[in-house]
Scaffold this motif. Structure first.
Motif, PDB file in Angstrom:
ATOM      1  N   MET A 131      57.410  22.571  43.183  1.00 28.35           N
ATOM      2  CA  MET A 131      56.769  22.315  41.931  1.00 28.35           C
ATOM      3  C   MET A 131      57.271  23.248  40.842  1.00 28.35           C
ATOM      4  SD  MET A 131      52.843  21.646  42.749  1.00 28.35           S
ATOM      5  CE  MET A 131      52.384  20.650  44.119  1.00 28.35           C
ATOM      6  N   GLU A 132      57.635  24.453  41.209  1.00 27.08           N
ATOM      7  CA  GLU A 132      58.110  25.411  40.218  1.00 27.08           C
ATOM      8  C   GLU A 132      59.597  25.185  39.999  1.00 27.08           C
ATOM      9  OE1 GLU A 132      57.106  29.332  41.357  1.00 27.08           O
ATOM     10  OE2 GLU A 132      55.001  28.881  41.626  1.00 27.08           O
ATOM     11  N   SER A 133      59.935  24.797  38.812  1.00 27.51           N
ATOM     12  CA  SER A 133      61.322  24.481  38.521  1.00 27.51           C
ATOM     13  C   SER A 133      62.142  25.722  38.218  1.00 27.51           C
ATOM     14  CB  SER A 133      61.403  23.498  37.355  1.00 27.51           C
ATOM     15  OG  SER A 133      60.825  24.079  36.209  1.00 27.51           O
ATOM     16  N   SER A 134      61.543  26.739  37.609  1.00 27.33           N
ATOM     17  CA  SER A 134      62.312  27.913  37.217  1.00 27.33           C
ATOM     18  C   SER A 134      62.472  28.903  38.368  1.00 27.33           C
ATOM     19  CB  SER A 134      61.651  28.608  36.030  1.00 27.33           C
ATOM     20  OG  SER A 134      60.382  29.097  36.419  1.00 27.33           O
ATOM     21  N   GLY A 135      61.708  28.786  39.383  1.00 26.82           N
ATOM     22  CA  GLY A 135      61.817  29.679  40.527  1.00 26.82           C
ATOM     23  C   GLY A 135      61.033  30.966  40.332  1.00 26.82           C
ATOM     24  N   MET A 136      60.415  31.148  39.180  1.00 25.77           N
ATOM     25  CA  MET A 136      59.651  32.375  38.926  1.00 25.77           C
ATOM     26  C   MET A 136      58.228  32.185  39.441  1.00 25.77           C
ATOM     27  SD  MET A 136      60.949  33.390  35.134  1.00 25.77           S
ATOM     28  CE  MET A 136      59.946  34.825  35.071  1.00 25.77           C
ATOM     29  N   ARG A 137      57.675  33.239  39.934  1.00 25.52           N
ATOM     30  CA  ARG A 137      56.311  33.208  40.419  1.00 25.52           C
ATOM     31  C   ARG A 137      55.393  33.928  39.440  1.00 25.52           C
ATOM     32  NH1 ARG A 137      56.093  34.801  46.705  1.00 25.52           N
ATOM     33  NH2 ARG A 137      56.329  32.693  47.480  1.00 25.52           N
ATOM     34  N   ARG A 138      54.199  33.421  39.367  1.00 24.70           N
ATOM     35  CA  ARG A 138      53.209  34.102  38.548  1.00 24.70           C
ATOM     36  C   ARG A 138      52.556  35.202  39.370  1.00 24.70           C
ATOM     37  NH1 ARG A 138      49.724  29.529  35.387  1.00 24.70           N
ATOM     38  NH2 ARG A 138      51.401  28.813  34.046  1.00 24.70           N
ATOM     39  N   ALA A 139      52.317  36.330  38.713  1.00 27.96           N
ATOM     40  CA  ALA A 139      51.637  37.429  39.384  1.00 27.96           C
ATOM     41  C   ALA A 139      50.153  37.109  39.443  1.00 27.96           C
ATOM     42  CB  ALA A 139      51.859  38.728  38.628  1.00 27.96           C
ATOM     43  N   LYS A 140      49.561  37.335  40.595  1.00 21.58           N
ATOM     44  CA  LYS A 140      48.139  37.086  40.742  1.00 21.58           C
ATOM     45  C   LYS A 140      47.362  38.302  40.242  1.00 21.58           C
ATOM     46  CE  LYS A 140      48.324  33.875  44.580  1.00 21.58           C
ATOM     47  NZ  LYS A 140      47.823  33.588  45.926  1.00 21.58           N
ATOM     48  N   LEU A 141      46.326  38.049  39.488  1.00 21.10           N
ATOM     49  CA  LEU A 141      45.497  39.128  39.000  1.00 21.10           C
ATOM     50  C   LEU A 141      44.525  39.549  40.083  1.00 21.10           C
ATOM     51  CD1 LEU A 141      44.632  37.769  35.461  1.00 21.10           C
ATOM     52  CD2 LEU A 141      46.257  39.551  36.027  1.00 21.10           C
ATOM     53  N   PHE A 142      44.311  40.842  40.157  1.00 21.33           N
ATOM     54  CA  PHE A 142      43.362  41.352  41.134  1.00 21.33           C
ATOM     55  C   PHE A 142      41.968  41.261  40.550  1.00 21.33           C
ATOM     56  CE2 PHE A 142      40.791  44.860  42.803  1.00 21.33           C
ATOM     57  CZ  PHE A 142      40.743  44.475  44.129  1.00 21.33           C
ATOM     58  N   VAL A 143      41.089  40.564  41.258  1.00 19.10           N
ATOM     59  CA  VAL A 143      39.693  40.445  40.850  1.00 19.10           C
ATOM     60  C   VAL A 143      38.857  41.051  41.962  1.00 19.10           C
ATOM     61  CG1 VAL A 143      37.847  38.869  40.224  1.00 19.10           C
ATOM     62  CG2 VAL A 143      40.213  38.333  39.609  1.00 19.10           C
ATOM     63  N   PRO A 144      38.189  42.153  41.646  1.00 21.33           N
ATOM     64  CA  PRO A 144      37.392  42.788  42.707  1.00 21.33           C
ATOM     65  C   PRO A 144      36.198  41.921  43.077  1.00 21.33           C
ATOM     66  CG  PRO A 144      37.023  43.880  40.615  1.00 21.33           C
ATOM     67  CD  PRO A 144      38.111  42.871  40.393  1.00 21.33           C
ATOM     68  N   PRO A 145      35.787  41.949  44.325  1.00 28.42           N
ATOM     69  CA  PRO A 145      34.615  41.177  44.737  1.00 28.42           C
ATOM     70  C   PRO A 145      33.367  41.669  44.009  1.00 28.42           C
ATOM     71  CG  PRO A 145      35.460  42.494  46.554  1.00 28.42           C
ATOM     72  CD  PRO A 145      36.381  42.685  45.408  1.00 28.42           C
ATOM     73  N   LEU A 146      32.408  40.789  43.858  1.00 25.31           N
ATOM     74  CA  LEU A 146      31.204  41.119  43.109  1.00 25.31           C
ATOM     75  C   LEU A 146      30.419  42.266  43.728  1.00 25.31           C
ATOM     76  CD1 LEU A 146      29.914  37.576  42.176  1.00 25.31           C
ATOM     77  CD2 LEU A 146      31.056  39.212  40.710  1.00 25.31           C
ATOM     78  N   ALA A 147      30.476  42.395  45.037  1.00 29.67           N
ATOM     79  CA  ALA A 147      29.723  43.454  45.698  1.00 29.67           C
ATOM     80  C   ALA A 147      30.244  44.831  45.291  1.00 29.67           C
ATOM     81  CB  ALA A 147      29.809  43.299  47.207  1.00 29.67           C
ATOM     82  N   LYS A 148      31.526  44.926  44.964  1.00 28.59           N
ATOM     83  CA  LYS A 148      32.106  46.222  44.607  1.00 28.59           C
ATOM     84  C   LYS A 148      31.907  46.563  43.135  1.00 28.59           C
ATOM     85  CE  LYS A 148      35.510  46.382  48.250  1.00 28.59           C
ATOM     86  NZ  LYS A 148      36.919  46.518  48.595  1.00 28.59           N
ATOM     87  N   LEU A 149      31.581  45.570  42.314  1.00 30.58           N
ATOM     88  CA  LEU A 149      31.311  45.867  40.916  1.00 30.58           C
ATOM     89  C   LEU A 149      29.957  46.560  40.830  1.00 30.58           C
ATOM     90  CD1 LEU A 149      32.352  42.593  39.085  1.00 30.58           C
ATOM     91  CD2 LEU A 149      33.563  44.753  39.134  1.00 30.58           C
ATOM     92  N   HIS A 150      29.928  47.642  40.114  1.00 31.75           N
ATOM     93  CA  HIS A 150      28.676  48.382  40.036  1.00 31.75           C
ATOM     94  C   HIS A 150      28.407  48.740  38.580  1.00 31.75           C
ATOM     95  CE1 HIS A 150      25.374  50.974  41.068  1.00 31.75           C
ATOM     96  NE2 HIS A 150      25.930  51.968  40.404  1.00 31.75           N
ATOM     97  N   MET A 151      27.259  48.308  38.104  1.00 34.13           N
ATOM     98  CA  MET A 151      26.833  48.668  36.764  1.00 34.13           C
ATOM     99  C   MET A 151      25.491  49.365  36.896  1.00 34.13           C
ATOM    100  SD  MET A 151      27.673  45.221  34.626  1.00 34.13           S
ATOM    101  CE  MET A 151      27.471  45.946  33.024  1.00 34.13           C
ATOM    102  N   PRO A 152      25.259  50.344  36.086  1.00 30.21           N
ATOM    103  CA  PRO A 152      23.943  50.990  36.121  1.00 30.21           C
ATOM    104  C   PRO A 152      22.846  49.973  35.795  1.00 30.21           C
ATOM    105  CG  PRO A 152      25.490  52.303  34.849  1.00 30.21           C
ATOM    106  CD  PRO A 152      26.176  51.010  35.185  1.00 30.21           C
ATOM    107  N   SER A 153      21.702  50.150  36.418  1.00 25.80           N
ATOM    108  CA  SER A 153      20.636  49.159  36.285  1.00 25.80           C
ATOM    109  C   SER A 153      20.149  49.027  34.840  1.00 25.80           C
ATOM    110  CB  SER A 153      19.475  49.500  37.200  1.00 25.80           C
ATOM    111  OG  SER A 153      18.944  50.761  36.847  1.00 25.80           O
ATOM    112  N   ALA A 154      20.236  50.101  34.068  1.00 26.45           N
ATOM    113  CA  ALA A 154      19.798  50.028  32.674  1.00 26.45           C
ATOM    114  C   ALA A 154      20.689  49.076  31.885  1.00 26.45           C
ATOM    115  CB  ALA A 154      19.826  51.412  32.040  1.00 26.45           C
ATOM    116  N   GLU A 155      21.991  49.124  32.141  1.00 22.11           N
ATOM    117  CA  GLU A 155      22.920  48.227  31.449  1.00 22.11           C
ATOM    118  C   GLU A 155      22.681  46.773  31.862  1.00 22.11           C
ATOM    119  OE1 GLU A 155      27.048  49.220  31.563  1.00 22.11           O
ATOM    120  OE2 GLU A 155      26.627  51.344  31.325  1.00 22.11           O
ATOM    121  N   VAL A 156      22.424  46.572  33.143  1.00 24.12           N
ATOM    122  CA  VAL A 156      22.167  45.222  33.652  1.00 24.12           C
ATOM    123  C   VAL A 156      20.909  44.655  32.993  1.00 24.12           C
ATOM    124  CG1 VAL A 156      21.560  43.883  35.694  1.00 24.12           C
ATOM    125  CG2 VAL A 156      23.351  45.610  35.833  1.00 24.12           C
TER     126      VAL A 156
END
Length: 88
Positions: free
Chosen positions: A1-26
């Protein structure tokens, strides 16, 4: 499907469990979101009320037109509009 042969870099998305916000901000974000949602709801309700009022007024003038001459109905309509503007 890719005609140019270049690959897109995948972005790193951390899982929701690892995201931590202080409860006051939430809580702050939650209250802001709830306030926005309530404001939109009230805006919709007000729009519905305005439409109903306009429809009732139109029907009232139509009933009045059946009983009176058109010129008199138009004078009454202008007078009421003028009085509304003076009140607000």
């Amino acid at each position: 499907m890719e005609s140019s042969g270049m690959r897109r870099a995948k972005l790193f998305v951390p899982p929701l469990a690892k995201l931590h916000m202080p409860s006051a901000e939430v809580k702050k974000l939650e209250t802001e979101m709830k306030a926005e949602k309530e404001e939109e709801r009230q805006h919709r309700i007000q729009a519905i009320k305005d439409k109903r009022a306009a429809k009732e007024e139109k029907e009232r003038f139509e009933k009045m037109a059946l009983k009176m001459h058109a010129k008199r109905v138009e004078r009454v309509r202008r007078r009421e509009k003028r009085n509304k503007l003076l009140k607000s």
